[in-house]
Write a protein that holds these residues in place. Sequence first.
Motif, PDB file in Angstrom:
ATOM      1  N   VAL A 175       4.882   6.177   2.377  1.00 31.15           N
ATOM      2  CA  VAL A 175       4.260   6.635   1.376  1.00 31.15           C
ATOM      3  C   VAL A 175       2.672   5.742   1.662  1.00 31.15           C
ATOM      4  O   VAL A 175       1.659   6.223   1.798  1.00 31.15           O
ATOM      5  CB  VAL A 175       4.669   5.998   0.086  1.00 31.15           C
ATOM      6  CG1 VAL A 175       3.633   6.001  -1.123  1.00 31.15           C
ATOM      7  CG2 VAL A 175       5.817   7.169  -0.203  1.00 31.15           C
ATOM      8  N   PRO A 176       2.736   4.304   2.003  1.00 31.62           N
ATOM      9  CA  PRO A 176       1.790   3.774   2.294  1.00 31.62           C
ATOM     10  C   PRO A 176       0.993   4.325   3.544  1.00 31.62           C
ATOM     11  O   PRO A 176      -0.403   4.142   3.509  1.00 31.62           O
ATOM     12  CB  PRO A 176       1.976   2.346   2.486  1.00 31.62           C
ATOM     13  CG  PRO A 176       3.535   2.258   2.760  1.00 31.62           C
ATOM     14  CD  PRO A 176       4.048   3.593   2.175  1.00 31.62           C
ATOM     15  N   ILE A 177       1.666   4.555   4.446  1.00 32.59           N
ATOM     16  CA  ILE A 177       0.966   4.950   5.896  1.00 32.59           C
ATOM     17  C   ILE A 177       0.310   6.482   5.658  1.00 32.59           C
ATOM     18  O   ILE A 177      -0.687   6.648   6.103  1.00 32.59           O
ATOM     19  CB  ILE A 177       2.179   4.911   7.028  1.00 32.59           C
ATOM     20  CG1 ILE A 177       2.460   3.549   7.510  1.00 32.59           C
ATOM     21  CG2 ILE A 177       1.780   5.520   8.226  1.00 32.59           C
ATOM     22  CD1 ILE A 177       3.529   3.282   8.343  1.00 32.59           C
ATOM     23  N   ILE A 178       1.289   7.134   5.205  1.00 31.01           N
ATOM     24  CA  ILE A 178       0.540   8.718   5.263  1.00 31.01           C
ATOM     25  C   ILE A 178      -0.544   8.837   4.021  1.00 31.01           C
ATOM     26  O   ILE A 178      -1.219   9.541   4.230  1.00 31.01           O
ATOM     27  CB  ILE A 178       1.881   9.591   4.906  1.00 31.01           C
ATOM     28  CG1 ILE A 178       2.743   9.801   6.053  1.00 31.01           C
ATOM     29  CG2 ILE A 178       1.096  11.041   4.708  1.00 31.01           C
ATOM     30  CD1 ILE A 178       2.444   9.888   7.459  1.00 31.01           C
ATOM     31  N   GLY A 179      -0.118   8.074   3.014  1.00 31.98           N
ATOM     32  CA  GLY A 179      -1.179   8.080   2.052  1.00 31.98           C
ATOM     33  C   GLY A 179      -2.534   7.433   2.254  1.00 31.98           C
ATOM     34  O   GLY A 179      -3.516   7.656   1.666  1.00 31.98           O
ATOM     35  N   GLY A 207       8.222   6.908  -5.457  1.00 29.58           N
ATOM     36  CA  GLY A 207       8.309   7.850  -4.455  1.00 29.58           C
ATOM     37  C   GLY A 207       8.819   7.410  -2.984  1.00 29.58           C
ATOM     38  O   GLY A 207       8.767   7.889  -2.056  1.00 29.58           O
ATOM     39  N   ILE A 208       9.449   6.067  -3.015  1.00 27.29           N
ATOM     40  CA  ILE A 208       9.457   5.629  -1.615  1.00 27.29           C
ATOM     41  C   ILE A 208      11.089   5.029  -1.623  1.00 27.29           C
ATOM     42  O   ILE A 208      11.381   4.555  -0.622  1.00 27.29           O
ATOM     43  CB  ILE A 208       8.734   4.019  -1.440  1.00 27.29           C
ATOM     44  CG1 ILE A 208       9.162   3.193  -2.654  1.00 27.29           C
ATOM     45  CG2 ILE A 208       7.321   4.432  -1.520  1.00 27.29           C
ATOM     46  CD1 ILE A 208       8.300   1.827  -2.345  1.00 27.29           C
ATOM     47  N   GLY A 209      11.888   5.587  -2.374  1.00 27.44           N
ATOM     48  CA  GLY A 209      13.383   5.233  -2.441  1.00 27.44           C
ATOM     49  C   GLY A 209      13.684   3.981  -2.711  1.00 27.44           C
ATOM     50  O   GLY A 209      14.969   3.703  -2.845  1.00 27.44           O
ATOM     51  N   ALA A 210      12.761   2.986  -2.839  1.00 30.20           N
ATOM     52  CA  ALA A 210      13.063   1.628  -3.222  1.00 30.20           C
ATOM     53  C   ALA A 210      14.232   0.750  -2.150  1.00 30.20           C
ATOM     54  O   ALA A 210      14.799  -0.091  -2.678  1.00 30.20           O
ATOM     55  CB  ALA A 210      13.686   1.351  -4.772  1.00 30.20           C
ATOM     56  N   GLY A 211      14.437   1.213  -1.012  1.00 29.93           N
ATOM     57  CA  GLY A 211      15.167   0.628  -0.048  1.00 29.93           C
ATOM     58  C   GLY A 211      14.761  -1.070   0.135  1.00 29.93           C
ATOM     59  O   GLY A 211      15.523  -1.840   0.585  1.00 29.93           O
ATOM     60  N   GLY A 252       2.826  -3.557   1.834  1.00 29.31           N
ATOM     61  CA  GLY A 252       2.695  -4.101   0.490  1.00 29.31           C
ATOM     62  C   GLY A 252       1.052  -4.425   0.608  1.00 29.31           C
ATOM     63  O   GLY A 252       0.190  -4.028  -0.528  1.00 29.31           O
ATOM     64  N   PHE A 253       0.430  -4.909   1.549  1.00 28.21           N
ATOM     65  CA  PHE A 253      -1.225  -5.064   1.610  1.00 28.21           C
ATOM     66  C   PHE A 253      -1.703  -3.689   1.656  1.00 28.21           C
ATOM     67  O   PHE A 253      -2.738  -3.613   0.931  1.00 28.21           O
ATOM     68  CB  PHE A 253      -1.357  -5.835   2.876  1.00 28.21           C
ATOM     69  CG  PHE A 253      -1.666  -7.409   2.534  1.00 28.21           C
ATOM     70  CD1 PHE A 253      -2.125  -8.003   1.652  1.00 28.21           C
ATOM     71  CD2 PHE A 253      -0.556  -8.244   3.302  1.00 28.21           C
ATOM     72  CE1 PHE A 253      -2.093  -9.314   1.421  1.00 28.21           C
ATOM     73  CE2 PHE A 253      -0.440  -9.730   3.168  1.00 28.21           C
ATOM     74  CZ  PHE A 253      -1.334 -10.183   2.148  1.00 28.21           C
ATOM     75  N   ARG A 254      -1.359  -2.759   2.259  1.00 26.84           N
ATOM     76  CA  ARG A 254      -1.883  -1.528   2.365  1.00 26.84           C
ATOM     77  C   ARG A 254      -1.843  -0.901   1.120  1.00 26.84           C
ATOM     78  O   ARG A 254      -3.134  -0.236   0.598  1.00 26.84           O
ATOM     79  CB  ARG A 254      -1.191  -0.604   3.300  1.00 26.84           C
ATOM     80  CG  ARG A 254      -1.888   0.956   3.722  1.00 26.84           C
ATOM     81  CD  ARG A 254      -2.907   0.546   4.021  1.00 26.84           C
ATOM     82  NE  ARG A 254      -4.196   1.900   4.346  1.00 26.84           N
ATOM     83  CZ  ARG A 254      -4.828   2.410   3.522  1.00 26.84           C
ATOM     84  NH1 ARG A 254      -5.069   1.565   2.510  1.00 26.84           N
ATOM     85  NH2 ARG A 254      -5.642   3.437   3.716  1.00 26.84           N
TER      86      ARG A 254
END
Length: 300
Positions: A52-56, A198-202, A288-290
Amino acid sequence: MLLDGPVHAAAESVVPSSSLPWWFWPLALFVTCFFIGIVAVPAGIGGGTLFVPIIGGFFPFHLDFVRGAGLLVALASALAAGPLLLRGGLASMRLALPLALLASISSIFGAMLGLAMPASTVQTLLGVIVLGIVVLMLTAKKSEFPHVAQPDRLSSALGIHGIFIDGASGQAINWQVHRTPTGLFIFLLIGVMAGMFGIGAGWANVPALNLLMGAPLKVSAGTSSLVLSLVDSSAAWVYINRGAVLPMIAVPSVVGMMAGAKIGARLLNVLKGSVIRKMVIGLLLFAGFRALLKGLGIWV
C-alpha cells in the motif's frame, strides 16, 4: 452503484495519461510485488503492509484501488506461504483460529469505515500507527524467545502450545502463550485496522503475538500469515462490492506476490530470529514514514 462514495471520486484517476505503453505498469507491479513477497513473509507482516505505501506512493493509482488490491496481495502471500509454514512447525493453527475469527468480523466494519474516510486521513493514521509499532518493538527486549512461566486458563483450555525446530540453531523450542483474553481484544482492533488500511495488519499481528502473548518470534511471524489469510478474505469482499478492485492492478500484483512469498517462506526457516526482527523494524519504519509524509502532503 459500484462507483459510489470515495471510489466514484477516483474513477477518473485510476491511471493518469502517460507516455509509457499500457503494459509497463502491470509489468512494474509484478516485479515490485515479487521482491515485496520475498521480504514480507520472513518479517511476518504480510505483503499488503509494504504494497500500500509503496504502490500508493510511486505508482499512478488512487489509494482506494491500491487498498483494494492490497488486501488481495496480503491474502495471496499468506496463502502461498501457509503450507510451508505449517509443515515446518512455524505456524500454529490452534493459535491462529480464535484470533482470526474475531479479527475477520471486525475487519468488515473497518473496510466500510476506511472507504468512507478521505485518503489523506487514512494514510496519516496509518503512518502514526505503524511508527508506534516500531517504537514498541525497539523498546522491547528478549523478544526472540519470550519467557512464559505459566499459560493462562483460556490458552490451556484451547490447547494453544507447541514445539518447533529452529532451523538456525537446530534446537527444539517448546512454547506456550499467556494473556489470551487481552490478545483476543487486541485482535478485534487489529481487524478494524486491517480493513480500514487495506494492508492486512500483519505489522500488528507479530508484535501482538510475540510481545503481548509470548509466542516465539518465528512462530509469531508464521502464525501471522495464517491470520492474514482469514482476515483479508473477509475485508476484501467489501472493496470488491464497492468496485475498488481493478484486475489491471490486482492480477499482476497477486501473481508476483505469490511467487516471491514461496521464496520468503523458505528464508523464514533458515534466518536467525534477530535478523528477522531487524527486518521487521526496518520495513515498518520505511512504510510508516512514507504513509505519514504522504498523508500530510509533504512527500507526494
